[in-house]
Design a protein around this motif. Structure first.
Motif, PDB file in Angstrom:
ATOM      1  N   SER A  97      27.213  40.652  35.810  1.00 29.96           N
ATOM      2  CA  SER A  97      27.946  42.143  37.170  1.00 29.96           C
ATOM      3  C   SER A  97      27.043  41.735  37.667  1.00 29.96           C
ATOM      4  CB  SER A  97      28.235  43.207  36.280  1.00 29.96           C
ATOM      5  OG  SER A  97      26.951  43.523  35.393  1.00 29.96           O
ATOM      6  N   GLU A 153      27.564  39.045  45.873  1.00 34.32           N
ATOM      7  CA  GLU A 153      28.539  38.329  47.116  1.00 34.32           C
ATOM      8  C   GLU A 153      27.714  36.609  47.860  1.00 34.32           C
ATOM      9  OE1 GLU A 153      30.507  38.844  50.613  1.00 34.32           O
ATOM     10  OE2 GLU A 153      30.769  40.446  49.583  1.00 34.32           O
ATOM     11  N   LEU A 180      27.745  34.206  44.620  1.00 30.09           N
ATOM     12  CA  LEU A 180      29.742  33.687  44.399  1.00 30.09           C
ATOM     13  C   LEU A 180      30.131  33.086  45.505  1.00 30.09           C
ATOM     14  CD1 LEU A 180      31.870  35.171  42.180  1.00 30.09           C
ATOM     15  CD2 LEU A 180      32.891  36.910  44.136  1.00 30.09           C
ATOM     16  N   TYR A 193      35.108  38.359  33.589  1.00 30.93           N
ATOM     17  CA  TYR A 193      36.183  38.879  34.604  1.00 30.93           C
ATOM     18  C   TYR A 193      34.602  39.989  35.119  1.00 30.93           C
ATOM     19  CZ  TYR A 193      39.656  38.887  30.719  1.00 30.93           C
ATOM     20  OH  TYR A 193      40.410  38.300  29.568  1.00 30.93           O
ATOM     21  N   PHE A 239      34.330  37.293  38.289  1.00 31.96           N
ATOM     22  CA  PHE A 239      35.141  37.477  39.610  1.00 31.96           C
ATOM     23  C   PHE A 239      35.710  38.763  39.217  1.00 31.96           C
ATOM     24  CE2 PHE A 239      36.173  33.501  37.153  1.00 31.96           C
ATOM     25  CZ  PHE A 239      35.442  32.172  37.991  1.00 31.96           C
ATOM     26  N   LYS A 240      34.452  39.813  39.258  1.00 33.66           N
ATOM     27  CA  LYS A 240      34.559  40.850  39.746  1.00 33.66           C
ATOM     28  C   LYS A 240      36.130  41.421  39.757  1.00 33.66           C
ATOM     29  CE  LYS A 240      31.186  40.703  43.623  1.00 33.66           C
ATOM     30  NZ  LYS A 240      29.999  41.120  41.996  1.00 33.66           N
ATOM     31  N   PHE A 271      45.246  38.739  40.908  1.00 32.69           N
ATOM     32  CA  PHE A 271      43.835  39.477  41.059  1.00 32.69           C
ATOM     33  C   PHE A 271      44.516  41.231  41.721  1.00 32.69           C
ATOM     34  CE2 PHE A 271      41.073  36.749  41.098  1.00 32.69           C
ATOM     35  CZ  PHE A 271      39.516  36.940  41.591  1.00 32.69           C
ATOM     36  N   ALA A 300      38.015  41.633  48.502  1.00 32.35           N
ATOM     37  CA  ALA A 300      38.065  41.162  46.753  1.00 32.35           C
ATOM     38  C   ALA A 300      38.169  39.304  47.393  1.00 32.35           C
ATOM     39  CB  ALA A 300      39.407  41.366  46.275  1.00 32.35           C
ATOM     40  N   ALA A 309      35.643  37.636  45.385  1.00 30.75           N
ATOM     41  CA  ALA A 309      36.358  37.141  44.232  1.00 30.75           C
ATOM     42  C   ALA A 309      37.023  35.755  44.338  1.00 30.75           C
ATOM     43  CB  ALA A 309      35.829  37.582  43.637  1.00 30.75           C
ATOM     44  N   PHE A 336      37.208  32.106  42.266  1.00 26.91           N
ATOM     45  CA  PHE A 336      38.254  31.981  41.028  1.00 26.91           C
ATOM     46  C   PHE A 336      39.229  30.716  41.516  1.00 26.91           C
ATOM     47  CE2 PHE A 336      41.936  32.947  38.673  1.00 26.91           C
ATOM     48  CZ  PHE A 336      41.110  32.467  37.620  1.00 26.91           C
TER      49      PHE A 336
END
Length: 273
Positions: free
Chosen positions: A44, A48, A51, A118, A121-122, A220, A232, A235, A239
């Motif tokens: 978690s 960013e 990611l 989860y 990918f927030k 999403f 978003a 993320a 994904f």
């Protein structure tokens, strides 16, 4: 919203107000009961910036090496046990296919039920997001099996039947016990709608952002909106890269590993670029 689904929800809400309702994306089907959110993992804390760097490495086969303790081998018996099992059709093509399909589906569930996916990918883990992840990974497996022709398609059907049985159990555990068959029919429509959307987005003539848009809308977006939420975007892009990479990795995974279920999706416990 689909009329039948709307009536189902109204009935459930009037007769079971304790059910916590969430919105389910894609095809405007909504309000499936939420499940308990498990404790967050260390993933978690992914920034960013991190990611944006993930899932850019060169794809490789997802097959488990021969010495892996995670491999599941077809059982072998000798003597009377072998004889009786053969008489009971344990070694029939159908029985073998069912065992293979169970292992394949366990690989799917292992990936989508871990809290880490989860976290990375927030996303909050609810029935909606868990179902969406389940559909994506089922699509990845069925797409790869289909590439093996008739034999793969037949095995994929067994995987789908196991998925369908498991989904019914998940829906019941989420608090839906009334009109269960109607809920299942609507979820089946969502499943096939997602499959078509993802397959279309992977066609050679598809636009570069078609898969990204399909993932946003069906995974999403809580309301199935086609308008991407800018917050978003990192993320969603991550994904999308993950899905494309897993698709390529599965294409590099040999038939024996796929059919036996001796493969693992990319681990997200220690995310790397």
């Amino acid at each position: 919203m689909m009329p039948r689904w709307s009536r189902t929800l109204s009935y459930l809400y009037r007769h079971n107000k304790s059910v916590d309702l969430y919105v389910l994306p894609c095809r405007r089907i909504s309000r499936v009961a939420a499940v308990e959110v498990p404790p967050a993992s260390n993933a978690s804390a992914i920034s960013e910036e991190s990611l944006n760097k993930m899932f850019r490495s060169k794809p490789s086969s997802l097959a488990l090496p021969p010495e892996s303790p995670l491999r599941i081998e077809e059982p072998t018996y000798e003597g009377l046990r072998h004889f009786f099992l053969k008489m009971m059709l344990f070694y029939s093509k159908q029985s073998k296919s069912i065992r293979q399909a169970n292992v394949i589906y366990r690989r799917v569930v292992s990936q989508v039920d871990k809290p880490v996916i989860y976290d990375v990918f927030k996303m909050e883990k609810t029935f909606r997001t868990n179902f969406s992840m389940l559909v994506v990974h089922m699509w990845l497996c069925l797409r790869r099996l289909k590439a093996e022709g008739k034999e793969g398609i037949e095995l994929g059907q067994y995987v789908y039947e196991i998925y369908n049985h498991d989904l019914e159990t998940r829906v019941s555990k989420a608090g839906v016990n009334l009109l269960l068959s109607k809920w299942m029919r609507e979820l089946e429509k969502v499943f096939y709608g997602n499959i078509v959307a993802f397959d279309t987005a992977m066609l050679p003539e598809a636009k570069q952002d078609d898969l990204q848009n399909a993932i946003w809308k069906n995974v999403f977006a809580e309301d199935g909106s086609s308008k991407l939420d800018v917050s978003a975007l990192p993320a969603v892009l991550a994904f999308t890269r993950y899905v494309r990479r897993e698709c390529t990795c599965l294409s590099l995974t040999d038939k024996e590993a796929m059919f036996s279920g001796n493969f693992l999706f990319t681990s997200l416990d220690n995310p790397k670029p």
